[in-house]
Design a protein around this motif. Structure first.
Motif, PDB file in Angstrom:
ATOM      1  N   ALA A   1      -5.710  -1.974  17.255  1.00 35.38           N
ATOM      2  CA  ALA A   1      -6.643  -2.046  16.126  1.00 35.38           C
ATOM      3  C   ALA A   1      -7.091  -3.481  15.855  1.00 35.38           C
ATOM      4  CB  ALA A   1      -5.982  -1.462  14.882  1.00 35.38           C
TER       5      ALA A   1
ATOM      6  N   TYR B   1      -9.949  -9.935  -0.160  1.00 43.95           N
ATOM      7  CA  TYR B   1      -9.304 -10.607   0.980  1.00 43.95           C
ATOM      8  C   TYR B   1      -9.289  -9.678   2.174  1.00 43.95           C
ATOM      9  CZ  TYR B   1      -6.994 -12.978  -2.965  1.00 43.95           C
ATOM     10  OH  TYR B   1      -6.700 -13.619  -4.129  1.00 43.95           O
TER      11      TYR B   1
ATOM     12  N   VAL C   1       0.850  -1.193   0.000  1.00 41.36           N
ATOM     13  CA  VAL C   1       0.000   0.000   0.000  1.00 41.36           C
ATOM     14  C   VAL C   1       0.886   1.244   0.000  1.00 41.36           C
ATOM     15  CG1 VAL C   1      -1.667   1.334   1.355  1.00 41.36           C
ATOM     16  CG2 VAL C   1      -1.932  -1.140   1.132  1.00 41.36           C
TER      17      VAL C   1
ATOM     18  N   ARG D   1      -0.485   4.104  13.092  1.00 35.78           N
ATOM     19  CA  ARG D   1       0.097   4.194  11.756  1.00 35.78           C
ATOM     20  C   ARG D   1      -0.874   4.975  10.873  1.00 35.78           C
ATOM     21  NH1 ARG D   1       1.466  -1.499   8.827  1.00 35.78           N
ATOM     22  NH2 ARG D   1      -0.785  -1.487   8.599  1.00 35.78           N
TER      23      ARG D   1
ATOM     24  N   TYR E   1      -8.374 -11.630  10.442  1.00 35.22           N
ATOM     25  CA  TYR E   1      -7.288 -12.456   9.912  1.00 35.22           C
ATOM     26  C   TYR E   1      -7.879 -13.749   9.353  1.00 35.22           C
ATOM     27  CZ  TYR E   1      -4.500  -9.035  12.302  1.00 35.22           C
ATOM     28  OH  TYR E   1      -3.944  -7.834  12.687  1.00 35.22           O
TER      29      TYR E   1
ATOM     30  N   SER F   1      -9.182  -6.616  -2.428  1.00 31.34           N
ATOM     31  CA  SER F   1      -8.776  -6.453  -1.041  1.00 31.34           C
ATOM     32  C   SER F   1      -9.851  -5.746  -0.244  1.00 31.34           C
ATOM     33  CB  SER F   1      -7.495  -5.616  -1.028  1.00 31.34           C
ATOM     34  OG  SER F   1      -7.295  -5.101   0.247  1.00 31.34           O
ATOM     35  N   ALA F   2      -9.837  -6.042   1.043  1.00 26.72           N
ATOM     36  CA  ALA F   2     -10.763  -5.351   1.935  1.00 26.72           C
ATOM     37  C   ALA F   2     -10.462  -3.867   1.984  1.00 26.72           C
ATOM     38  CB  ALA F   2     -10.650  -5.937   3.333  1.00 26.72           C
TER      39      ALA F   2
ATOM     40  N   ARG G   1      -8.586  -6.480  13.241  1.00 25.56           N
ATOM     41  CA  ARG G   1      -8.660  -6.925  11.848  1.00 25.56           C
ATOM     42  C   ARG G   1      -9.273  -8.317  11.785  1.00 25.56           C
ATOM     43  NH1 ARG G   1      -7.645  -2.479  11.543  1.00 25.56           N
ATOM     44  NH2 ARG G   1      -6.071  -1.340  10.351  1.00 25.56           N
TER      45      ARG G   1
ATOM     46  N   VAL H   1       3.867  -1.837  18.119  1.00 23.75           N
ATOM     47  CA  VAL H   1       2.401  -1.928  18.071  1.00 23.75           C
ATOM     48  C   VAL H   1       1.874  -0.544  17.715  1.00 23.75           C
ATOM     49  CG1 VAL H   1       0.299  -2.368  19.417  1.00 23.75           C
ATOM     50  CG2 VAL H   1       2.346  -3.782  19.767  1.00 23.75           C
ATOM     51  N   TYR H   2       1.304  -0.450  16.511  1.00 28.76           N
ATOM     52  CA  TYR H   2       0.882   0.861  16.028  1.00 28.76           C
ATOM     53  C   TYR H   2      -0.514   1.214  16.540  1.00 28.76           C
ATOM     54  CZ  TYR H   2       4.876   0.325  12.923  1.00 28.76           C
ATOM     55  OH  TYR H   2       6.138   0.126  12.417  1.00 28.76           O
TER      56      TYR H   2
ATOM     57  N   ASN I   1      -7.330 -10.114   6.044  1.00 24.96           N
ATOM     58  CA  ASN I   1      -5.886 -10.174   6.312  1.00 24.96           C
ATOM     59  C   ASN I   1      -5.349 -11.605   6.256  1.00 24.96           C
ATOM     60  OD1 ASN I   1      -6.860  -7.560   7.281  1.00 24.96           O
ATOM     61  ND2 ASN I   1      -4.787  -7.301   8.056  1.00 24.96           N
TER      62      ASN I   1
ATOM     63  N   ASP J   1      -4.451   3.852   8.988  1.00 25.31           N
ATOM     64  CA  ASP J   1      -5.038   2.614   9.501  1.00 25.31           C
ATOM     65  C   ASP J   1      -6.460   2.839  10.005  1.00 25.31           C
ATOM     66  OD1 ASP J   1      -2.896   1.017   8.993  1.00 25.31           O
ATOM     67  OD2 ASP J   1      -2.298   0.716  11.087  1.00 25.31           O
TER      68      ASP J   1
ATOM     69  N   TYR K   1       5.964  -9.641  10.554  1.00 26.09           N
ATOM     70  CA  TYR K   1       6.826  -8.925  11.499  1.00 26.09           C
ATOM     71  C   TYR K   1       6.963  -9.734  12.794  1.00 26.09           C
ATOM     72  CZ  TYR K   1       9.467  -4.890  12.962  1.00 26.09           C
ATOM     73  OH  TYR K   1      10.502  -4.070  13.318  1.00 26.09           O
TER      74      TYR K   1
ATOM     75  N   ASN L   1       5.998  -5.136   6.338  1.00 23.68           N
ATOM     76  CA  ASN L   1       5.043  -4.092   6.710  1.00 23.68           C
ATOM     77  C   ASN L   1       3.897  -4.668   7.523  1.00 23.68           C
ATOM     78  OD1 ASN L   1       6.118  -1.877   5.196  1.00 23.68           O
ATOM     79  ND2 ASN L   1       5.453  -2.956   3.348  1.00 23.68           N
ATOM     80  N   ASN L   2       3.585  -5.909   7.239  1.00 23.08           N
ATOM     81  CA  ASN L   2       2.375  -6.497   7.828  1.00 23.08           C
ATOM     82  C   ASN L   2       2.656  -7.139   9.175  1.00 23.08           C
ATOM     83  OD1 ASN L   2       1.816  -7.222   4.503  1.00 23.08           O
ATOM     84  ND2 ASN L   2       0.434  -5.919   5.645  1.00 23.08           N
ATOM     85  N   LEU L   3       1.602  -7.243   9.951  1.00 25.54           N
ATOM     86  CA  LEU L   3       1.752  -7.669  11.343  1.00 25.54           C
ATOM     87  C   LEU L   3       2.368  -9.068  11.499  1.00 25.54           C
ATOM     88  CD1 LEU L   3       1.194  -7.054  14.341  1.00 25.54           C
ATOM     89  CD2 LEU L   3      -1.039  -8.145  14.040  1.00 25.54           C
TER      90      LEU L   3
END
Ligand SMILES: NC(=O)c1ccc[n+]([C@@H]2O[C@H](COP(=O)([O-])OP(=O)(O)OC[C@H]3O[C@@H](n4cnc5c(N)ncnc54)[C@H](O)[C@@H]3O)[C@@H](O)[C@H]2O)c1
Ligand SMILES: O=c1ccn([C@@H]2O[C@H](COP(=O)(O)OP(=O)(O)O[C@H]3O[C@H](CO)[C@@H](O)[C@H](O)[C@H]3O)[C@@H](O)[C@H]2O)c(=O)[nH]1
Length: 335
Positions: free
Chosen positions: A222, A170, A96, A287, A226, A134-135, A224, A210-211, A172, A290, A196, A191-193
């Motif tokens: 936040a 999709y 993104v 972030r 998954y 994508s969502a 999501r 943790v953003y 996550n 988000d 990482y 970049n993705n949780l």
């Protein structure tokens, strides 16, 4: 298995994260598969492991073609030598950040590549497509490029109604094949949780940032939706079957998610439980861009595709850990 025995599917971006898992399921379901991938964000080793997972017999039905969708001749070469019943289109740059920071590269790859693909499909009268969306279509205006690609699909269908296109949005995607042989292996700093977290677990990153810890959610982080990548892969099989059996499908979008929201802190706790590893964390500001809470409404996919996610967060973390533990450096032998 059934009529799918005869069906030949082109999978663009099939060497990537979602692609490899989908190709395994396609082969197991009896489809023939050709991959086209330029290995921009993947490695050949991933395709070798797909072969190893499905065994020598099913591997005979898998063909890998090094090629770039930006070069029409690369696509043309494939279509001129075999007939495809449908295309599953994963090939794209997915960052993104990149779509915002380097839009020209992103548009060139995703837009030009996709248009070349549609044109060649049309020329060879292959008019069935499963498209990775994508969502983020539900999210921030700055993430609009994938909405744009959905609009192109709709316009193509409007102009030539014989096209059948399923847009899969999709949520996550996480986890890995239960064998631990294939999984997500992002280049550079993830970049993705989940990628990482997996790198923190094996010591490649010192701690997880943790953003956001002041969101109006139960623990401040936040939320999501998954979804296990194997569930996602099966969603593509369901979408293909829909394309082959429903002449009235037109151009239709479905959400692929579980319908359940999980916070960042809950995800970390689930991963710690699955891995037995402590994940050091630093609480950081939100972030930019988000959303607070994103989860899917899954009714339409359940009703019309007959598909429902089977796995929960515990299985996602178990398989993510199994992949990471066996391949701390992803597909690389060492760094
Ligand atoms: N993983 C996610 O979180 C997520 C979420 C929503 C949507 N998506 C979409 O799903 C698709 C697959 O995602 P992924 O996670 O498997 O990504 P990925 O980067 O692992 O896979 C994409 C593959 O496409 C290939 N590719 C890219 N540009 C190409 C080109 N021009 N020609 C040929 N091959 C090319 C890459 O080398 C890579 O193997 C992408 O379209 C992505 O935007 C992914
Ligand atoms: O190091 C990290 C990475 C992420 N997060 C948080 O974890 C959550 C999930 O983030 P991430 O894994 O980056 O996913 P999303 O931002 O939800 O977006 C992903 O999911 C979308 C589908 O919903 C895709 O379209 C995008 O490409 C993909 O990046 C968010 O709250 C992030 O702020 C952290 O706290 N630390």
């Amino acid at each position: 298995m059934d009529s799918s025995m005869e069906q030949n599917i082109l999978v663009t971006g099939g060497a990537g994260f979602i692609g490899t898992h989908t190709v395994v399921q396609l082969l197991k379901e009896g489809f023939k598969v050709s991959i086209i991938d330029n290995l921009d964000n993947s490695v050949l080793e991933a395709v070798d492991r797909v072969r190893e997972l499905v065994g020598p017999n099913l591997s005979k039905k898998l063909e890998f073609n090094l090629g770039d969708l930006r070069n029409k001749e690369d696509i043309e070469k494939l279509f001129s030598k075999q007939r495809f019943d449908a295309v599953i289109h994963f090939a794209a740059l997915k960052g993104v950040g990149e779509s915002v920071g380097i839009p020209r590269r992103y548009y060139d790859n995703n837009l030009v590549g996709t248009i070349n693909l549609y044109e060649t499909m049309s020329k060879y009268n292959c008019k069935m497509m499963v498209f990775s969306s994508s969502a983020t279509v539900y999210g921030e205006p700055k993430k609009i490029p994938c909405l744009f690609l959905e609009e192109i699909a709709r316009d193509i269908h409007r102009a030539e109604p014989e096209w059948r296109i399923v847009l899969l949005r999709y949520f996550n995607p996480v986890g890995a094949h239960e064998s631990g042989r294939i999984g997500e292996d992002p280049k550079g700093i993830p970049n993705n949780l989940m990628p990482y977290i997996q790198q923190v677990a094996v010591g490649r990153q010192p701690e997880l940032n943790v953003y956001g810890h002041d969101y109006p959610t139960k623990d401040g982080s936040a939320v999501r939706d998954y979804i296990h990548v194997m569930d996602l892969a099966d969603g593509h099989i369901a979408a293909l079957r829909k394309l082959f059996t429903d002449p009235k499908i037109g151009c239709t979008a479905y959400n692929l998610g579980t319908g359940r929201g999980t916070s960042v802190l809950e995800m970390v706790a689930a991963f710690e439980k699955a891995s037995g590893k402590k994940i050091p964390m630093k609480l950081c500001p939100r972030r930019p861009g988000d959303s607070t809470v994103v989860y899917a409404s899954t009714e339409k996919a359940e009703k019309e595709l007959g598909w429902k996610a089977k796995y929960g967060v515990d299985e996602m973390c178990r398989d993510q850990w199994n992949w990471t533990n066996n391949n701390p450096w992803g597909y690389q032998k060492k760094l």
